[in-house]
Design a protein around this motif. Structure first.
Motif, mmCIF file in Angstrom:
data_model
loop_
_atom_site.group_PDB
_atom_site.id
_atom_site.type_symbol
_atom_site.label_atom_id
_atom_site.label_comp_id
_atom_site.label_asym_id
_atom_site.label_seq_id
_atom_site.Cartn_x
_atom_site.Cartn_y
_atom_site.Cartn_z
ATOM 1 N N ALA A 68 8.915 2.054 6.997
ATOM 2 C CA ALA A 68 9.718 2.134 8.222
ATOM 3 C C ALA A 68 9.332 1.037 9.214
ATOM 4 O O ALA A 68 10.139 0.660 10.070
ATOM 5 N N HIS A 69 8.123 0.521 9.083
ATOM 6 C CA HIS A 69 7.659 -0.578 9.933
ATOM 7 C C HIS A 69 7.894 -1.936 9.263
ATOM 8 O O HIS A 69 7.366 -2.948 9.719
ATOM 9 N N HIS A 70 8.637 -1.948 8.168
ATOM 10 C CA HIS A 70 8.949 -3.176 7.414
ATOM 11 C C HIS A 70 7.683 -3.814 6.844
ATOM 12 O O HIS A 70 7.597 -5.034 6.724
ATOM 13 N N GLY A 71 6.726 -2.964 6.481
ATOM 14 C CA GLY A 71 5.493 -3.454 5.895
ATOM 15 C C GLY A 71 5.401 -3.088 4.428
ATOM 16 O O GLY A 71 6.377 -2.618 3.824
ATOM 17 N N SER A 72 4.230 -3.291 3.856
ATOM 18 C CA SER A 72 4.025 -2.951 2.452
ATOM 19 C C SER A 72 2.675 -2.259 2.291
ATOM 20 O O SER A 72 1.767 -2.442 3.096
ATOM 21 N N LEU A 73 2.575 -1.452 1.262
ATOM 22 C CA LEU A 73 1.350 -0.735 0.936
ATOM 23 C C LEU A 73 1.010 -1.035 -0.514
ATOM 24 O O LEU A 73 1.862 -0.912 -1.387
ATOM 25 N N ASP A 74 -0.224 -1.439 -0.753
ATOM 26 C CA ASP A 74 -0.670 -1.778 -2.102
ATOM 27 C C ASP A 74 -1.846 -0.883 -2.474
ATOM 28 O O ASP A 74 -2.745 -0.664 -1.657
ATOM 29 N N VAL A 75 -1.822 -0.369 -3.689
ATOM 30 C CA VAL A 75 -2.907 0.461 -4.214
ATOM 31 C C VAL A 75 -3.568 -0.300 -5.359
ATOM 32 O O VAL A 75 -2.906 -0.640 -6.342
ATOM 33 N N ALA A 76 -4.861 -0.570 -5.219
ATOM 34 C CA ALA A 76 -5.627 -1.216 -6.286
ATOM 35 C C ALA A 76 -6.777 -0.283 -6.641
ATOM 36 O O ALA A 76 -7.588 0.062 -5.783
ATOM 37 N N SER A 77 -6.822 0.150 -7.887
ATOM 38 C CA SER A 77 -7.843 1.099 -8.299
ATOM 39 C C SER A 77 -8.069 1.003 -9.790
ATOM 40 O O SER A 77 -7.154 0.691 -10.550
ATOM 41 N N ALA A 78 -9.283 1.294 -10.167
ATOM 42 C CA ALA A 78 -9.620 1.360 -11.584
ATOM 43 C C ALA A 78 -10.789 2.328 -11.730
ATOM 44 O O ALA A 78 -11.641 2.402 -10.834
ATOM 45 N N PRO A 79 -10.837 3.053 -12.838
ATOM 46 C CA PRO A 79 -11.952 3.983 -13.037
ATOM 47 C C PRO A 79 -13.299 3.266 -12.908
ATOM 48 O O PRO A 79 -13.508 2.203 -13.485
ATOM 49 N N GLY A 80 -14.172 3.830 -12.082
ATOM 50 C CA GLY A 80 -15.493 3.260 -11.878
ATOM 51 C C GLY A 80 -15.568 2.169 -10.818
ATOM 52 O O GLY A 80 -16.658 1.739 -10.451
ATOM 53 N N ASP A 81 -14.420 1.704 -10.328
ATOM 54 C CA ASP A 81 -14.402 0.600 -9.359
ATOM 55 C C ASP A 81 -13.928 1.004 -7.976
ATOM 56 O O ASP A 81 -13.734 0.153 -7.116
ATOM 57 N N GLY A 82 -13.687 2.278 -7.730
ATOM 58 C CA GLY A 82 -13.202 2.696 -6.427
ATOM 59 C C GLY A 82 -11.723 2.387 -6.243
ATOM 60 O O GLY A 82 -11.026 1.998 -7.187
ATOM 61 N N THR A 83 -11.266 2.563 -5.024
ATOM 62 C CA THR A 83 -9.859 2.365 -4.699
ATOM 63 C C THR A 83 -9.750 1.560 -3.412
ATOM 64 O O THR A 83 -10.510 1.786 -2.467
ATOM 65 N N THR A 84 -8.799 0.640 -3.383
ATOM 66 C CA THR A 84 -8.506 -0.138 -2.185
ATOM 67 C C THR A 84 -7.038 0.018 -1.852
ATOM 68 O O THR A 84 -6.174 -0.227 -2.696
ATOM 69 N N ILE A 85 -6.774 0.448 -0.630
ATOM 70 C CA ILE A 85 -5.405 0.557 -0.118
ATOM 71 C C ILE A 85 -5.247 -0.519 0.939
ATOM 72 O O ILE A 85 -6.049 -0.601 1.879
ATOM 73 N N THR A 86 -4.220 -1.347 0.790
ATOM 74 C CA THR A 86 -3.952 -2.402 1.757
ATOM 75 C C THR A 86 -2.585 -2.158 2.390
ATOM 76 O O THR A 86 -1.585 -2.011 1.681
ATOM 77 N N ILE A 87 -2.587 -2.111 3.712
ATOM 78 C CA ILE A 87 -1.354 -1.969 4.483
ATOM 79 C C ILE A 87 -1.113 -3.305 5.161
ATOM 80 O O ILE A 87 -1.933 -3.768 5.963
ATOM 81 N N ALA A 88 0.002 -3.952 4.809
ATOM 82 C CA ALA A 88 0.389 -5.225 5.412
ATOM 83 C C ALA A 88 1.601 -4.978 6.297
ATOM 84 O O ALA A 88 2.607 -4.430 5.839
ATOM 85 N N LEU A 89 1.485 -5.364 7.544
ATOM 86 C CA LEU A 89 2.560 -5.169 8.510
ATOM 87 C C LEU A 89 3.141 -6.513 8.902
ATOM 88 O O LEU A 89 2.505 -7.551 8.697
ATOM 89 N N PRO A 90 4.342 -6.537 9.479
ATOM 90 C CA PRO A 90 4.940 -7.814 9.878
ATOM 91 C C PRO A 90 4.038 -8.591 10.830
ATOM 92 O O PRO A 90 3.261 -8.009 11.590
ATOM 93 N N ALA A 91 4.165 -9.886 10.780
ATOM 94 C CA ALA A 91 3.363 -10.771 11.618
ATOM 95 C C ALA A 91 3.493 -10.382 13.090
ATOM 96 O O ALA A 91 4.563 -9.976 13.534
#
Length: 158
Positions: A119-142
């Motif tokens: 709704a904010h015209h951004g993006s959400l990325d999920v990076a995860s792998a067993p044993g490596d934890g999880t990273t969530i990245t929220i990118a919003l407009p400039a």
């Protein structure tokens, strides 16, 4: 809105709510034109997920990138299977299939977060792998985008 101020507030609250989890904050003063209440809800969902599903002795790191409107939440927990990570922002997706309240929620947290970010015209990325934890990245407009272009508008009455 200052994303660093928001992230600092969320980390301070999470430290009290999840005392078994270690929280850290880093980064600079990233700024975005957002609905503060909705973005607070989105970031709280991600941080709470990391604390609850990261397992015992998890460390959750929240970073507001000073060179853009980015929020990153990383946990050093067990991570997710690739098939779960790929669908993590869909409604009712859970890594724990037991569906017991004690082991997790309904699988809506990241779906709600993704909808808020969208709704904010951004993006959400999920990076995860067993044993490596999880990273969530929220990118919003400039930050130089106009507030009307990046913040969601309030619903109108018919």
């Amino acid at each position: 809105m200052s994303l660093a101020t928001l992230a600092t507030e969320i980390v301070a609250n999470a430290t009290v709510a999840y005392p078994a989890t270690e929280f850290t904050f880093g980064g600079g003063d990233a700024v975005a034109h957002v609905d503060g209440d909705r973005m607070r809800q989105a970031l709280l969902n991600v941080v709470a997920n990391a604390a609850v599903h990261g397992g015992p002795h998890v460390t959750v790191t929240v970073v507001a990138a000073p060179d853009g409107a980015l929020l990153t939440v990383h946990d050093d927990g067990p991570g997710m299977a690739p098939e779960v990570a790929a669908r993590a922002t869909e409604r009712f997706v859970r890594g724990d299939t037991s569906r017991q309240r004690a082991t997790g929620g309904a699988g809506l947290g990241l779906a709600i977060t993704a909808a808020i970010v969208d709704a904010h015209h951004g993006s959400l990325d999920v990076a995860s792998a067993p044993g490596d934890g999880t990273t969530i990245t929220i990118a919003l407009p400039a930050p130089n985008s106009s507030p009307a272009a990046s913040a969601p508008s309030a619903p109108t009455s018919p």
